[in-house]
Design an enzyme around this catalytic site. Structure first.
Site, short mmCIF file in Angstrom:
data_model
loop_
_atom_site.label_atom_id
_atom_site.label_comp_id
_atom_site.label_asym_id
_atom_site.label_seq_id
_atom_site.Cartn_x
_atom_site.Cartn_y
_atom_site.Cartn_z
N LYS A 153 0.84 -1.20 0.00
CA LYS A 153 0.00 0.00 0.00
C LYS A 153 0.88 1.25 0.00
O LYS A 153 1.95 1.26 0.62
CB LYS A 153 -0.90 0.02 1.25
CG LYS A 153 -1.77 1.26 1.37
CD LYS A 153 -2.63 1.25 2.62
CE LYS A 153 -3.43 2.55 2.73
NZ LYS A 153 -4.29 2.58 3.92
N GLU A 219 -9.89 10.79 12.65
CA GLU A 219 -9.13 9.59 13.01
C GLU A 219 -8.30 9.77 14.27
O GLU A 219 -7.39 10.62 14.34
CB GLU A 219 -8.21 9.20 11.85
CG GLU A 219 -7.47 7.89 12.09
CD GLU A 219 -6.79 7.35 10.85
OE1 GLU A 219 -6.16 6.27 10.96
OE2 GLU A 219 -6.88 7.99 9.79
N GLU A 263 -7.31 -3.00 2.09
CA GLU A 263 -6.59 -1.80 2.51
C GLU A 263 -6.73 -1.59 4.02
O GLU A 263 -5.75 -1.27 4.72
CB GLU A 263 -7.12 -0.58 1.76
CG GLU A 263 -6.46 0.73 2.17
CD GLU A 263 -7.12 1.95 1.56
OE1 GLU A 263 -6.86 3.06 2.06
OE2 GLU A 263 -7.91 1.79 0.60
N GLU A 399 -11.94 10.84 -4.53
CA GLU A 399 -11.91 10.71 -3.07
C GLU A 399 -11.14 11.86 -2.43
O GLU A 399 -11.59 12.44 -1.42
CB GLU A 399 -11.27 9.38 -2.68
CG GLU A 399 -11.20 9.16 -1.17
CD GLU A 399 -10.57 7.83 -0.81
OE1 GLU A 399 -9.74 7.82 0.13
OE2 GLU A 399 -10.90 6.81 -1.45
#
Length: 420
Positions: A153, A219, A263, A399
């Site tokens: 990733k 987050e 992911e 996104e």
């Protein structure tokens, strides 16, 4: 650097309520932070920590914080806190301070009146780094690397540079962010020290320009309260729709997406692996859940653990986790190399950490996303997306555009011109 200024008696006293702290914030305030559990407003600088945060220096930064807080306690500050931000780049200095005065309250109550309106913002200059077509190419390059190398990733970012006709009203932007992102972590960190956040080439060049890192992150990297530790990584996203039925369909599709679950699993596995050496017990969800912001759906996993002992501070845990694959990629070193080769710009504090830690070791550290670096009329807005095998450049571009919407909406812009 350490100031000889005495610590006022008001340090650490609770405010009447969190809404008052939000109203008391000014661009000169050292730090503002609102989480689902508490609200902080800091003024002035008693001590400052400008320390690199690299993987080989994370313990050094945590130890430095411990020593500075112990010195502040000896100076009569009671239970002092360090507050501020840590950058993404491991060779750049953190911007952490022990405030001269800090007030605390519970979480913000959002039943209060909405922020006052303001005149439409006029953008005089706008530059996208990279240009949208180049970002799409960067995604394709990253996917190619993952097919040919041991790379799972990579998180690729975009930067939107804007110059406005008038200086940014930081108080209004902070109020809007807190209203529009009620379940996240709203922050404003004063970065006005002349060496904070500068590149190695720029460091040492004096400047009096005021800078503020401001945003609303969904987050939580890490929180510690006594022996209890919580981490809440997010990875895997879907753009929200104003149509309720379509919005629900997108949420369900995200939860079922093999690509997004892959992911997300990369991130959760890495966070769990980093926490286990510090924990007596660690609970990791078997399946991700959904969480939402006004602009996006995210896959979320809430990890909870019990530390082995109280000597393990929130700062030590945060530096051990940072950067997670949610903002860098995996494996970390290979992902950093790919980011350096493809992005070609300095993220600064974007995808770093923002939060606080006190002398007992308790603290909260959020991931610096959905943010802007503001200096008068000049702004830098950032957004990134996790790239894995199966990622589509156009989808990742959309996104990141949606993620930029958090700050654009707070500024009073539904969409900046020529965004894509």
């Amino acid at each position: 650097m350490t100031s000889s200024i005495s610590i006022p008696a008001s340090v650490g006293l609770p405010a009447v309520n969190a809404g008052q702290l939000l109203k008391q914030y000014t661009p000169e305030s050292a730090f503002f932070f609102a989480s689902p559990t508490r609200t902080l407003l800091a003024q002035g600088v008693h001590d400052m920590i400008l320390e690199p945060n690299g993987a080989d220096q994370g313990d050094r930064l945590a130890d430095r914080v411990t020593r500075v807080l112990a010195a502040a306690s000896r100076a009569g500050q009671g239970l002092p806190m360090v507050v501020g931000a840590v950058p993404f780049n491991s060779t750049s200095p953190a911007h952490l301070i022990v405030p001269r005065a800090i007030q605390s309250a519970g979480p913000l109550n959002h039943t209060s009146e909405s922020p006052r309106s303001h005149l439409p913002i006029t953008i005089q200059e706008l530059r996208q780094v990279p240009e949208p077509r180049d970002y799409v190419r960067g995604v394709e390059t990253a996917v190619g690397l993952m097919r040919s190398e041991a790379l799972s990733k990579v998180v690729l970012s975009r930067m939107l540079e804007m110059v406005l006709r008038e200086p940014v009203d930081l108080r209004l932007v902070l109020q809007r962010l807190s209203q529009q992102n009620r379940n996240g972590y709203t922050f404003a960190a004063n970065l006005s020290d002349p060496t904070a956040g500068l590149s190695s080439a720029e460091r040492g060049v004096p400047t009096s320009r005021a800078r503020t890192l401001i945003g609303a992150s969904p987050e939580l990297l890490l929180s510690r309260s006594g022996l209890r530790v919580i981490a809440n990584p997010l990875a895997g996203s879907a753009v929200r729709s104003p149509d309720p039925d379509e919005d629900r369909r997108r949420a369900i599709a995200l939860l079922a997406s093999e690509k997004d679950r892959h992911e997300h699993a990369i991130v959760v596995d890495a966070v769990a692996a980093a926490l286990r050496p510090f924990c007596r017990r660690l609970s990791v969800p078997d399946e991700p859940s959904l969480t939402q912001t006004p602009t996006l759906w995210h896959l979320s996993s809430r990890l909870t653990g019990e530390l082995r002992d109280l000597s393990i501070s929130s700062m030590k845990l945060a530096t051990a986790l940072h950067p997670t694959p949610a903002v860098c990629g995996y494996p970390t070193d290979r992902a950093r190399d790919a980011i350096e080769a493809i992005e070609r710009f300095d993220r600064g504090f974007f995808t770093g950490l923002v939060g606080w830690s006190d002398a007992s070791g308790d603290g909260e550290w959020a991931v610096v996303i959905r943010c802007a670096d503001v200096a008068g009329r000049a702004l830098r807005l950032y957004a990134g997306a996790g790239i894995v095998i199966g990622s589509n450049g156009e989808h990742e571009l959309a996104e990141t555009t949606a993620k930029l919407g958090t700050m654009l909406n707070a500024l009073g812009l539904n969409q900046a011109p020529e965004m894509a």
